[in-house]
Design a protein around this motif. Sequence first.
Motif, PDB file in Angstrom:
ATOM      1  N   TYR A 255      -3.994   5.072  -8.346  1.00  2.38           N
ATOM      2  CA  TYR A 255      -3.848   4.378  -7.000  1.00  2.38           C
ATOM      3  C   TYR A 255      -4.764   3.029  -6.978  1.00  2.38           C
ATOM      4  O   TYR A 255      -4.458   1.951  -6.612  1.00  2.38           O
ATOM      5  CB  TYR A 255      -4.016   5.474  -5.802  1.00  2.38           C
TER       6      TYR A 255
ATOM      7  N   GLU B 208       0.889  -1.098   0.078  1.00  2.00           N
ATOM      8  CA  GLU B 208      -0.055   0.137  -0.059  1.00  2.00           C
ATOM      9  C   GLU B 208       0.887   1.207   0.003  1.00  2.00           C
ATOM     10  O   GLU B 208       0.434   2.076  -0.735  1.00  2.00           O
ATOM     11  CB  GLU B 208      -0.894  -0.196   1.410  1.00  2.00           C
TER      12      GLU B 208
ATOM     13  N   VAL C 187       4.953  -2.850  -7.489  1.00  2.00           N
ATOM     14  CA  VAL C 187       4.291  -1.828  -7.710  1.00  2.00           C
ATOM     15  C   VAL C 187       4.539  -1.451  -9.241  1.00  2.00           C
ATOM     16  O   VAL C 187       3.669  -0.817 -10.054  1.00  2.00           O
ATOM     17  CB  VAL C 187       4.393  -0.837  -6.619  1.00  2.00           C
TER      18      VAL C 187
ATOM     19  N   SER D 176       1.546   6.806  -6.765  1.00  2.00           N
ATOM     20  CA  SER D 176       0.274   7.563  -7.168  1.00  2.00           C
ATOM     21  C   SER D 176       0.831   9.095  -6.904  1.00  2.00           C
ATOM     22  O   SER D 176       0.317   9.909  -7.734  1.00  2.00           O
ATOM     23  CB  SER D 176      -1.095   7.197  -6.404  1.00  2.00           C
TER      24      SER D 176
ATOM     25  N   ILE E  82       2.224   1.634  -3.364  1.00  2.00           N
ATOM     26  CA  ILE E  82       1.561   2.038  -4.399  1.00  2.00           C
ATOM     27  C   ILE E  82       1.029   3.652  -4.149  1.00  2.00           C
ATOM     28  O   ILE E  82       1.091   4.264  -5.315  1.00  2.00           O
ATOM     29  CB  ILE E  82       0.087   1.101  -4.219  1.00  2.00           C
TER      30      ILE E  82
ATOM     31  N   LYS F  94      -4.166   0.373  -9.462  1.00  2.00           N
ATOM     32  CA  LYS F  94      -2.745  -0.608  -8.959  1.00  2.00           C
ATOM     33  C   LYS F  94      -3.375  -1.413  -7.685  1.00  2.00           C
ATOM     34  O   LYS F  94      -2.959  -2.527  -7.722  1.00  2.00           O
ATOM     35  CB  LYS F  94      -1.798   0.434  -8.678  1.00  2.00           C
TER      36      LYS F  94
END
Length: 157
Positions: free
Chosen positions: A105, A75, A141, A82, A78, A108
Motif C-alpha cells: 500500500y 487512495e 493504480v 492492497s 490503492i 504504491k
Amino acid sequence: AGRAPSSERAASAAKAARAVAKKEIPEWLKTRTPDTKTAAESEVYRCLALEFLLDAARQLPKDEVNAEAVARALEAAIFDLSQLKHEVYAVTNKETAADRAKEAYWEKVHDISASITGKQGQGSLYRDMLDGVYSSPKDVVKLDWKGLKPSLEDLAA
C-alpha cells in the motif's frame, strides 16, 4: 511575408493534433464520490496516505480537477489493491500478510505521488491523467513501477 516559419507551423500543427486527440477529463478527477471520505479517514495510516496523495494532486490545475476527489479516489483504489494483495499473501503466510499488504500500500502511495509530480513538478502521469488516458483511478493504480518510473523521471514523450 506573413507566413510563420516552418518550425512554428509544425509546432502549431502538433499542438492542434494533441488538442484533437485529447480526451475529456475523466469524471473521477473532477467529482468526489460521497462514500470515499469516511473510508479513508477510518485508519490513521490511510489519513496520512491521503495527505501524501492530496499534496501530489494539488499540482494538477485547480480549474480542471478537484484535488480532493483525485486524492480520495486514488487512495481508495490503492487500498482496494492492497486488500487483494493481503488475500494473496494470506494463502502462504497469514502472520505476515497484513504487514506485507500495508507495505505494498505504502509503496504504491509513494510511487503514484512521486509520479504525478515528477522531478520537475509535472510527471507524464500528470499530463496523461489530464488527457483522459486513465478512465478510472484503478487504471492508474494498476501501473507497476516500470510503468510509473518514466513519469517520475519525465522520460515519456
